[in-house]
Design a protein around this motif. Sequence first.
Motif, PDB file in Angstrom:
ATOM      1  N   LEU A  26       0.830  -1.208   0.000  1.00 50.54           N
ATOM      2  CA  LEU A  26       0.000   0.000   0.000  1.00 50.54           C
ATOM      3  C   LEU A  26       0.866   1.260   0.000  1.00 50.54           C
ATOM      4  N   ILE A  27       1.914   1.263   0.818  1.00 49.45           N
ATOM      5  CA  ILE A  27       2.795   2.431   0.882  1.00 49.45           C
ATOM      6  C   ILE A  27       3.460   2.665  -0.470  1.00 49.45           C
ATOM      7  N   HIS A  28       3.942   1.607  -1.090  1.00 49.89           N
ATOM      8  CA  HIS A  28       4.589   1.753  -2.394  1.00 49.89           C
ATOM      9  C   HIS A  28       3.591   2.198  -3.466  1.00 49.89           C
ATOM     10  N   ILE A  29       2.393   1.679  -3.427  1.00 44.50           N
ATOM     11  CA  ILE A  29       1.359   2.082  -4.387  1.00 44.50           C
ATOM     12  C   ILE A  29       0.987   3.549  -4.177  1.00 44.50           C
ATOM     13  N   LEU A  30       0.832   3.955  -2.917  1.00 39.40           N
ATOM     14  CA  LEU A  30       0.517   5.364  -2.646  1.00 39.40           C
ATOM     15  C   LEU A  30       1.655   6.275  -3.119  1.00 39.40           C
ATOM     16  N   ALA A  31       2.895   5.849  -2.923  1.00 42.71           N
ATOM     17  CA  ALA A  31       4.028   6.655  -3.382  1.00 42.71           C
ATOM     18  C   ALA A  31       3.975   6.832  -4.898  1.00 42.71           C
ATOM     19  N   GLU A  32       3.673   5.757  -5.616  1.00 43.49           N
ATOM     20  CA  GLU A  32       3.563   5.848  -7.078  1.00 43.49           C
ATOM     21  C   GLU A  32       2.409   6.758  -7.481  1.00 43.49           C
ATOM     22  N   ARG A  33       1.300   6.638  -6.775  1.00 43.88           N
ATOM     23  CA  ARG A  33       0.143   7.490  -7.076  1.00 43.88           C
ATOM     24  C   ARG A  33       0.502   8.961  -6.894  1.00 43.88           C
ATOM     25  N   PHE A  34       1.185   9.273  -5.788  1.00 45.51           N
ATOM     26  CA  PHE A  34       1.528  10.662  -5.527  1.00 45.51           C
ATOM     27  C   PHE A  34       2.585  11.180  -6.505  1.00 45.51           C
ATOM     28  N   ALA A  36       2.624  10.383  -9.654  1.00 46.27           N
ATOM     29  CA  ALA A  36       1.805  10.710 -10.829  1.00 46.27           C
ATOM     30  C   ALA A  36       1.007  11.987 -10.603  1.00 46.27           C
ATOM     31  N   THR A  37       0.420  12.135  -9.423  1.00 44.08           N
ATOM     32  CA  THR A  37      -0.387  13.334  -9.180  1.00 44.08           C
ATOM     33  C   THR A  37       0.490  14.583  -9.067  1.00 44.08           C
ATOM     34  N   VAL A  40       0.830  15.649 -12.531  1.00 39.84           N
ATOM     35  CA  VAL A  40      -0.431  16.286 -12.938  1.00 39.84           C
ATOM     36  C   VAL A  40      -0.471  17.714 -12.402  1.00 39.84           C
ATOM     37  N   GLY A  41      -0.054  17.908 -11.161  1.00 36.03           N
ATOM     38  CA  GLY A  41      -0.053  19.244 -10.564  1.00 36.03           C
ATOM     39  C   GLY A  41       0.823  20.212 -11.327  1.00 36.03           C
ATOM     40  N   VAL A  42       1.995  19.761 -11.754  1.00 35.11           N
ATOM     41  CA  VAL A  42       2.897  20.612 -12.547  1.00 35.11           C
ATOM     42  C   VAL A  42       2.234  20.963 -13.874  1.00 35.11           C
ATOM     43  N   LEU A  43       1.657  19.973 -14.521  1.00 29.92           N
ATOM     44  CA  LEU A  43       0.989  20.206 -15.808  1.00 29.92           C
ATOM     45  C   LEU A  43      -0.177  21.186 -15.640  1.00 29.92           C
ATOM     46  N   LYS A  44      -0.985  21.002 -14.598  1.00 34.41           N
ATOM     47  CA  LYS A  44      -2.099  21.932 -14.348  1.00 34.41           C
ATOM     48  C   LYS A  44      -1.579  23.351 -14.135  1.00 34.41           C
ATOM     49  N   ALA A  45      -0.496  23.480 -13.374  1.00 33.88           N
ATOM     50  CA  ALA A  45       0.060  24.816 -13.115  1.00 33.88           C
ATOM     51  C   ALA A  45       0.539  25.454 -14.418  1.00 33.88           C
ATOM     52  N   GLU A  46       1.205  24.663 -15.243  1.00 34.78           N
ATOM     53  CA  GLU A  46       1.700  25.185 -16.521  1.00 34.78           C
ATOM     54  C   GLU A  46       0.565  25.609 -17.442  1.00 34.78           C
ATOM     55  N   LEU A  47      -0.551  24.887 -17.373  1.00 36.82           N
ATOM     56  CA  LEU A  47      -1.701  25.176 -18.236  1.00 36.82           C
ATOM     57  C   LEU A  47      -2.681  26.166 -17.610  1.00 36.82           C
ATOM     58  N   GLY A  48      -2.425  26.569 -16.375  1.00 40.44           N
ATOM     59  CA  GLY A  48      -3.320  27.498 -15.693  1.00 40.44           C
ATOM     60  C   GLY A  48      -4.641  26.876 -15.273  1.00 40.44           C
ATOM     61  N   LEU A  49      -4.649  25.574 -15.073  1.00 42.32           N
ATOM     62  CA  LEU A  49      -5.863  24.869 -14.652  1.00 42.32           C
ATOM     63  C   LEU A  49      -5.985  24.883 -13.129  1.00 42.32           C
ATOM     64  N   GLY A  87      -7.810  15.159  -1.002  1.00 40.88           N
ATOM     65  CA  GLY A  87      -7.520  16.376  -0.243  1.00 40.88           C
ATOM     66  C   GLY A  87      -6.032  16.686  -0.213  1.00 40.88           C
ATOM     67  N   GLU A  88      -5.223  15.662  -0.004  1.00 40.06           N
ATOM     68  CA  GLU A  88      -3.773  15.829  -0.021  1.00 40.06           C
ATOM     69  C   GLU A  88      -3.286  16.226  -1.411  1.00 40.06           C
ATOM     70  N   VAL A  89      -3.833  15.591  -2.432  1.00 40.56           N
ATOM     71  CA  VAL A  89      -3.440  15.906  -3.801  1.00 40.56           C
ATOM     72  C   VAL A  89      -3.760  17.362  -4.119  1.00 40.56           C
ATOM     73  N   ILE A  90      -4.945  17.807  -3.761  1.00 41.09           N
ATOM     74  CA  ILE A  90      -5.339  19.201  -4.029  1.00 41.09           C
ATOM     75  C   ILE A  90      -4.401  20.162  -3.295  1.00 41.09           C
ATOM     76  N   ARG A  91      -4.075  19.832  -2.057  1.00 41.96           N
ATOM     77  CA  ARG A  91      -3.144  20.669  -1.293  1.00 41.96           C
ATOM     78  C   ARG A  91      -1.802  20.758  -2.018  1.00 41.96           C
ATOM     79  N   HIS A  92      -1.314  19.621  -2.511  1.00 45.95           N
ATOM     80  CA  HIS A  92      -0.053  19.619  -3.261  1.00 45.95           C
ATOM     81  C   HIS A  92      -0.180  20.438  -4.545  1.00 45.95           C
ATOM     82  N   HIS A  93      -1.305  20.284  -5.257  1.00 43.98           N
ATOM     83  CA  HIS A  93      -1.494  21.024  -6.502  1.00 43.98           C
ATOM     84  C   HIS A  93      -1.551  22.525  -6.245  1.00 43.98           C
ATOM     85  N   GLU A  94      -2.172  22.923  -5.161  1.00 42.38           N
ATOM     86  CA  GLU A  94      -2.220  24.348  -4.822  1.00 42.38           C
ATOM     87  C   GLU A  94      -0.826  24.887  -4.538  1.00 42.38           C
TER      88      GLU A  94
END
Length: 104
Positions: A26-34, A36-37, A40-49, A87-94
């Motif tokens: 689970l820890i390794h899967i969550l690390a991989e998920r984060f 990837a996200t 995604v956060g970098v791409l959203k920031a670059e695109l102004g999303l 919630g954590e992903v959104i915090r990271h994206h912000e």
Amino acid sequence: MNAPGRVVPAELARLRGSIDNIDAALIHILAERFKATQRVGVLKAELGLPASDPGREAQQVARLRELAREADLDPVFAEKFLEFIVGEVIRHHEAIAHDHAQRA
């Protein structure tokens, strides 16, 4: 934790070992998920999303609730787990968007 000198039944030890392996996975899967996200956060920031995508999040909740039902897991628990992760992903994206705006 076992009391000193207390023998753990073999079945209990086997099950605990299995749980430990699942927890590690689970820890390794969550690390991989984060990882990837974060991309995604970098791409959203670059695109102004925006950091959050409520439509996508609603789709994911519905999908995971169905997967939970199929896996005989409480869908309410699955939804709460996903809400925590999102919630954590959104915090990271912000934070990524803020850093991106500071550099621009």
